[in-house]
Motif scaffolding. Structure first.
Motif, PDB file in Angstrom:
ATOM      1  N   LEU A  75     -11.741  17.977  -2.742  1.00  0.00           N
ATOM      2  CA  LEU A  75     -10.341  17.939  -3.155  1.00  0.00           C
ATOM      3  C   LEU A  75      -9.687  16.585  -2.856  1.00  0.00           C
ATOM      4  N   ASP A  76      -8.987  16.079  -3.832  1.00  0.00           N
ATOM      5  CA  ASP A  76      -8.251  14.820  -3.703  1.00  0.00           C
ATOM      6  C   ASP A  76      -6.846  15.183  -3.191  1.00  0.00           C
ATOM      7  N   ALA A  77      -6.646  15.075  -1.860  1.00  0.00           N
ATOM      8  CA  ALA A  77      -5.451  15.652  -1.228  1.00  0.00           C
ATOM      9  C   ALA A  77      -4.126  15.150  -1.804  1.00  0.00           C
ATOM     10  N   TYR A  78      -3.912  13.822  -1.794  1.00  0.00           N
ATOM     11  CA  TYR A  78      -2.593  13.342  -2.204  1.00  0.00           C
ATOM     12  C   TYR A  78      -2.275  13.629  -3.662  1.00  0.00           C
ATOM     13  N   ALA A  79      -3.281  13.521  -4.504  1.00  0.00           N
ATOM     14  CA  ALA A  79      -3.026  13.791  -5.928  1.00  0.00           C
ATOM     15  C   ALA A  79      -2.503  15.218  -6.081  1.00  0.00           C
ATOM     16  N   LEU A  80      -3.090  16.140  -5.310  1.00  0.00           N
ATOM     17  CA  LEU A  80      -2.671  17.538  -5.408  1.00  0.00           C
ATOM     18  C   LEU A  80      -1.315  17.769  -4.734  1.00  0.00           C
ATOM     19  N   ILE A  81      -1.096  17.055  -3.643  1.00  0.00           N
ATOM     20  CA  ILE A  81       0.169  17.215  -2.924  1.00  0.00           C
ATOM     21  C   ILE A  81       1.345  16.717  -3.770  1.00  0.00           C
ATOM     22  N   PHE A  82       1.191  15.537  -4.338  1.00  0.00           N
ATOM     23  CA  PHE A  82       2.268  14.991  -5.181  1.00  0.00           C
ATOM     24  C   PHE A  82       2.534  15.903  -6.367  1.00  0.00           C
ATOM     25  N   ARG A  83       1.437  16.359  -6.954  1.00  0.00           N
ATOM     26  CA  ARG A  83       1.595  17.209  -8.128  1.00  0.00           C
ATOM     27  C   ARG A  83       2.371  18.482  -7.752  1.00  0.00           C
ATOM     28  N   ALA A  84       2.016  19.053  -6.600  1.00  0.00           N
ATOM     29  CA  ALA A  84       2.672  20.292  -6.163  1.00  0.00           C
ATOM     30  C   ALA A  84       4.157  20.039  -5.899  1.00  0.00           C
ATOM     31  N   TYR A  85       4.437  18.907  -5.256  1.00  0.00           N
ATOM     32  CA  TYR A  85       5.816  18.594  -4.904  1.00  0.00           C
ATOM     33  C   TYR A  85       6.679  18.481  -6.168  1.00  0.00           C
ATOM     34  N   TYR A  86       6.170  17.771  -7.146  1.00  0.00           N
ATOM     35  CA  TYR A  86       6.974  17.584  -8.359  1.00  0.00           C
ATOM     36  C   TYR A  86       7.005  18.826  -9.247  1.00  0.00           C
ATOM     37  N   ALA A  87       6.018  19.682  -9.099  1.00  0.00           N
ATOM     38  CA  ALA A  87       6.023  20.914  -9.896  1.00  0.00           C
ATOM     39  C   ALA A  87       7.215  21.787  -9.514  1.00  0.00           C
ATOM     40  N   PHE A  88       7.651  21.666  -8.249  1.00  0.00           N
ATOM     41  CA  PHE A  88       8.760  22.508  -7.770  1.00  0.00           C
ATOM     42  C   PHE A  88      10.080  21.744  -7.704  1.00  0.00           C
ATOM     43  N   ILE A  89      10.075  20.527  -8.277  1.00  0.00           N
ATOM     44  CA  ILE A  89      11.211  19.646  -8.013  1.00  0.00           C
ATOM     45  C   ILE A  89      12.554  20.223  -8.452  1.00  0.00           C
ATOM     46  N   ARG A  90      12.562  21.011  -9.523  1.00  0.00           N
ATOM     47  CA  ARG A  90      13.832  21.576 -10.003  1.00  0.00           C
ATOM     48  C   ARG A  90      14.317  22.699  -9.105  1.00  0.00           C
ATOM     49  N   ALA A  91      13.374  23.418  -8.515  1.00  0.00           N
ATOM     50  CA  ALA A  91      13.747  24.521  -7.623  1.00  0.00           C
ATOM     51  C   ALA A  91      12.827  24.480  -6.422  1.00  0.00           C
ATOM     52  N   PRO A  92      13.050  23.492  -5.548  1.00  0.00           N
ATOM     53  CA  PRO A  92      12.121  23.313  -4.427  1.00  0.00           C
ATOM     54  C   PRO A  92      12.110  24.538  -3.519  1.00  0.00           C
ATOM     55  N   ARG A  93      10.969  24.733  -2.880  1.00  0.00           N
ATOM     56  CA  ARG A  93      10.882  25.806  -1.891  1.00  0.00           C
ATOM     57  C   ARG A  93      11.413  25.259  -0.574  1.00  0.00           C
ATOM     58  N   ILE A  94      12.465  25.863  -0.065  1.00  0.00           N
ATOM     59  CA  ILE A  94      13.042  25.410   1.195  1.00  0.00           C
ATOM     60  C   ILE A  94      12.964  26.584   2.158  1.00  0.00           C
ATOM     61  N   ASN A  95      12.478  26.363   3.360  1.00  0.00           N
ATOM     62  CA  ASN A  95      12.431  27.494   4.283  1.00  0.00           C
ATOM     63  C   ASN A  95      13.723  27.578   5.090  1.00  0.00           C
ATOM     64  N   SER A  96      13.794  28.544   5.978  1.00  0.00           N
ATOM     65  CA  SER A  96      15.077  28.805   6.632  1.00  0.00           C
ATOM     66  C   SER A  96      15.501  27.657   7.543  1.00  0.00           C
ATOM     67  N   LYS A  97      14.562  26.779   7.884  1.00  0.00           N
ATOM     68  CA  LYS A  97      14.946  25.634   8.717  1.00  0.00           C
ATOM     69  C   LYS A  97      15.323  24.438   7.870  1.00  0.00           C
ATOM     70  N   GLY A  98      15.380  24.635   6.565  1.00  0.00           N
ATOM     71  CA  GLY A  98      15.766  23.549   5.689  1.00  0.00           C
ATOM     72  C   GLY A  98      14.604  22.627   5.325  1.00  0.00           C
ATOM     73  N   LEU A  99      13.392  23.019   5.688  1.00  0.00           N
ATOM     74  CA  LEU A  99      12.235  22.180   5.382  1.00  0.00           C
ATOM     75  C   LEU A  99      11.771  22.435   3.949  1.00  0.00           C
TER      76      LEU A  99
END
Lengths: 176, 743
Positions: free
Chosen positions: B11-35
């Motif tokens: 697995l190419d970690a960063y390529a997948l991480i960036f892709r995941a981050y931008y896939a949720f960019i319109r409605a990001p997942r935020i947990n109760s601590k604001g992360l």
């Protein structure tokens, strides 16, 4: 003309872009840019404040109202310019909107307490935007007007006065 | 793993991480601590999907070295155009490392090399040793490494299924003789994301066509005389740049590594460790997928539990904690039924001695004026609650409630609840005026975390790691067939209601702490909670509506509407249905041709939404009329037609509902109806406002409105000298200089 001035005024303090303003007012981009630049030339403090809001938001991940109510802005460091832009506008907007909310809430509490203490029959009946509406027995009107105005205007001490406009009538249309 | 063939996933970690981050960019997942947990979530999701569905025998994750690589030595500008990595991604990486560690998946990071090179080297190492290798990445550069034994695996993305590229697919996609020639395509094409320039004037299509014909860059220059014009000129002038690009896009497959592919054999996961990380991130459903928990409720998947090896010993995993969230079934609790006069009396005595207690009403519905009390649960100690059922016979219910009236109305006792306004309004229907002080957990949570959800189930999962019994388990799913709390067996209601009061009581302690650490305790106790009392009062008072006046307004609005529609049809020159957006589009753009570049929706009809029409307002007089017609129509349906139905028949009053925990800025909102949406200046809005009246001729309708409050606040906050006028009480309506810039 007045509408233009008002839209520009509000738009600019909420971080509207030249593009956004030109769309809103249906004027050429160059004109909207001139308006914004002109505005900031005259109100340098506003520009400073807006930049400061964004800087703080970037650092803290949140902004807050005068009363300490927070708004988290997780997108403020986004690489996506659209998303980031939205968060930046919120960084400027939230302290203002939120403080306005805090102020009217405090005014509602103060007014209700004083109405009760004074034994008034007047009832608060509507809250909408920055407006409070009351159902007032005729004989209480002068006293209640004074009470409401004073309570609202003193709900928060600012460097500029808070001013409350009042109106009365048989219905909301006449009063408003 | 029945197959003898070993499968290796890299697995190419960063390529997948960036892709995941931008896939949720319109409605990001935020947990109760604001992360922001989008990146971690998307990455782990892809990982689990592979483990679950591909069942690799060997697996490793490779991450880019955080620093210059040999490519930077070759070309200082390499990736120089990249913006800084978003903070949210930087924060996600340590979590991803921990998750991989818990899953016992090796993570490789090699100084001086990018993930591409490490993966390329590993893929080469595995070739010929009986492995089928999959490089998991969306990055097109990897296509050059594809062979019979090494494939590219592009994970699922929104709307796209997994795509696997073997040699055939790469040849077709890049029009190359062999996958290795993808290098030549990229060398001409360049890669703006990496700041690799390639040959000016040659993009994807031309590059592919050229390489299809010549095979390699060398052959291109061999036959340079066959090119002509600007293209030839560019190829010659930028030869050095093209050669550099070729080197930069070439993935190094001889990185010195001290590992063997065998080291990547799948190992047992450390579930306990994993659970604590997933808990922290609040990935509840993910935990269930991994632990196999929650499968009882869902149909059993075809393949067993994720990490349960069919041949391996299953006993070990059973010793591990099976659930991350506690439930009523395993947490010891004492919920008592209070269903006779004596028990109610002793409950009253107990309550009267408390400094605070929590309570929750159970009702037949959510509409205050249309629902009955079914019972009330109380709690003043964790894991302990009392449930008092109330008769469907209202007189009997009022009589029983009377025993507790003095307690609900005691200003010395703090009442804790979740959305207390509802409980207070319900109690009023039964002659009890709930009195503060209050602690409302919903409002408290809105104050500390305005952007998150505030329902009790959510708060319970976040703060108490406890999943309450769902109301749907008692009365069925929402909808017409949903049953009534009244019909649920008493024992069940007692457990359910007792749990609600118990949890809310426990939540209070957590939220109190949060308020304190956010320094919001005094605002909460001095403004938000007293405000709750005010809102109860305002809502229960209501405002008088002149239904007759509303009807008259309706008629005059109808007339305006008819007239407008007639005008619109006359302007159009033919009859059509003004209420059909499709027909409006055809009239505007096909018949009147007011905009040659009119956009269409997915279904092929013209876009005629408000935004579009606003821009075309000045193009044709029909446009403003259509906008007005739509506004009128909306007003008629939401206010003129719907409003009378919300008015109490007996009192002619409208009891708008205020929400204190909905708007992120902290403003109040209202529903049934939403007062915010009544137009302010238009004549139509005036018609509606006319129907809101004072109680009678002896009363006056008084309106008090903050003037320009937002501008004043801007003046205050910015301390702009030109906005802050000398405090002579002078108005600062519109900053005086602005109009000069407007022509």
């Amino acid at each position: 003309m007045r509408r233009k001035a008002k839209t520009a005024n509000f738009g600019i303090i909420y971080g509207i872009s030249a593009f956004g303003l030109s769309e809103r007012l249906n004027i050429p981009r160059s004109e909207s840019k001139a308006i914004i630049d002109g505005y900031f030339d005259n109100f340098a403090g506003v520009k400073r404040y807006m930049d400061e809001c964004i800087r703080l938001a970037r650092e803290e991940g949140s902004v807050q109202t005068l009363f300490g109510r927070k708004r988290y802005l997780p997108d403020i460091n986004s690489r996506n310019a659209v998303v980031r832009g939205m968060a930046e506008r919120n960084a400027i907007n939230a302290p203002i909107q939120g403080t306005a909310a805090d102020i009217i809430k405090k005014a509602m509490v103060d007014i209700q307490r004083q109405l009760k203490q004074g034994g008034f029959q007047t009832q608060m009946i509507l809250q909408v935007h920055d407006e409070l509406n009351f159902d007032v027995p005729k004989e209480e009107l002068p006293a209640v007007k004074k009470l409401v105005k004073e309570a609202m205007e003193s709900a928060c001490q600012l460097k500029v006065p808070l001013v409350v406009d009042m109106g009365e009538g048989r219905n909301w249309l006449e009063a408003h | 793993m029945s197959d003898t063939k070993k499968t290796l996933f890299l697995l190419d970690a960063y390529a997948l991480i960036f892709r995941a981050y931008y896939a949720f960019i319109r409605a990001p997942r935020i947990n109760s601590k604001g992360l922001n947990t989008s990146a971690a979530y998307g990455f782990v999701n892809t990982l689990l999907d592979i483990i679950n569905n591909q069942k690799p025998s060997h697996l490793a994750v490779v991450i880019d070295f955080a620093g210059p690589t040999f490519r930077n030595e070759m070309y200082a500008e390499y990736k120089a155009n990249r913006e800084a990595t978003p903070e949210d991604i930087k924060k996600a990486v340590p979590y991803i490392r921990q998750i991989l560690e818990a899953l016992n998946i090796p993570l490789l990071e090699v100084s001086g090399f990018e993930a591409d090179d490490v993966i390329g080297t590993l893929a080469k190492m595995a070739t010929g040793k009986g492995y089928e290798t999959y490089m998991v990445t969306p990055d097109k550069d990897f296509a050059q490494l594809v062979s019979e034994d090494v494939k590219m695996y592009k994970p699922k993305s929104r709307g796209n299924e997994v795509e696997i590229l073997g040699p055939e697919e790469v040849r077709a996609k890049y029009q190359v003789p062999e996958p290795i020639n993808v290098i030549d395509v990229l060398a001409l094409w360049g890669d703006t994301a990496d700041n690799i320039l390639g040959c000016p004037g040659i993009g994807e299509k031309r590059s592919k066509d050229i390489i299809q014909k010549y095979g390699t860059i060398d052959q291109v220059y061999e036959h340079i005389e066959e090119f002509s014009g600007k293209q030839k000129e560019n190829l010659l002038n930028y030869r050095e740049q093209v050669e550099l690009a070729r080197k930069l896009v070439t993935i190094e497959t001889a990185v010195p590594l001290e590992v063997s592919i065998e080291d990547f054999a799948r190992q047992e996961a450390n579930l306990e460790k994993l659970r604590s990380i997933l808990d922290e991130l609040e990935f509840r459903s993910m935990w269930e997928r991994i632990s196999g928990d929650g499968q009882a409720k869902r149909p059993q998947p075809a393949q067993g539990s994720l990490f349960g090896d069919a041949e391996g010993p299953a006993a070990e995993s059973q010793d591990l904690p099976q659930e991350t969230l506690h439930t009523i079934d395993e947490v010891k609790h004492d919920y008592y039924l209070v269903d006779n006069d004596m028990a109610v009396d002793s409950l009253a005595v107990e309550l009267s001695m408390q400094a605070s207690f929590c309570f929750d009403t159970e009702t037949t519905g959510l509409d205050v004026r249309d629902s009955e009390l079914v019972g009330i649960a109380f709690s003043w100690k964790a894991h302990e609650a009392y449930y008092m059922p109330l008769s469907a016979d209202k007189d009997k219910a009022v009589e029983r409630l009377a025993k507790l009236k003095s307690i609900f109305e005691d200003a010395q006792i703090l009442k804790i609840g979740q959305n207390l306004k509802f409980d207070a309004l319900m109690l009023r229907q039964y002659g009890t005026q709930l009195q503060g002080p209050f602690f409302d957990t919903m409002v408290a949570h809105h104050l500390v975390q305005p952007g998150l959800r505030h329902n009790m189930d959510y708060l319970s999962e976040v703060y108490l790691k406890y999943r309450p019994v769902s109301i749907e388990a008692l009365i069925g799913a929402k909808g017409k067939k949903q049953g009534s709390m009244r019909d649920v067996p008493l024992e069940k209601v007692k457990e359910y209601a007792g749990e609600d009061a118990d949890i809310t009581f426990q939540l209070k302690a957590h939220l109190e702490k949060e308020l304190k650490s956010e320094k919001l305790t005094s605002f909460f106790t001095e403004v938000e909670m007293p405000l709750l009392e005010v809102l109860i009062e305002v809502e229960s008072t209501g405002v008088r509506i002149d239904v007759e006046e509303l009807k008259r307004s309706g008629q005059s609005l109808e007339k305006r509407l008819e007239k407008l529609e007639a005008e619109i049809i006359e302007m159009a020159g033919k009859t059509f249905n003004v209420n059909s957006p499709r027909q409006v589009g055809e009239i505007l753009f096909d018949e009147l041709k007011i905009d040659a570049k009119a956009g269409k929706t997915k279904s092929g009809q013209y876009t005629t939404n408000e935004e579009t029409l606003q821009k075309l307002k000045d193009k044709h007089p029909i446009v403003p009329r259509i906008l007005e017609q739509r506004g009128l129509k909306k007003l008629l349906s939401t206010y003129v037609d719907a409003l009378p139905k919300l008015v109490d028949k007996n009192t002619s009053r409208l009891h708008t509902s205020y929400n204190q925990a909905q708007v992120v800025t902290g403003r109040l909102s209202s529903s049934n109806p939403n007062l915010q949406n009544i137009p302010i200046r238009d004549d139509e809005g005036k018609e509606i406002r006319k129907a809101f009246t004072s109680t009678d001729a002896q009363h006056v309708f008084l309106s008090a409105d903050y003037s320009q409050v937002e501008l004043r606040l801007m003046a205050h906050l910015s301390e702009d000298e030109d906005m802050v006028l000398p405090s002579t009480g002078e108005k600062i309506s519109i900053p005086p200089r602005l109009p000069r810039f407007l022509k």
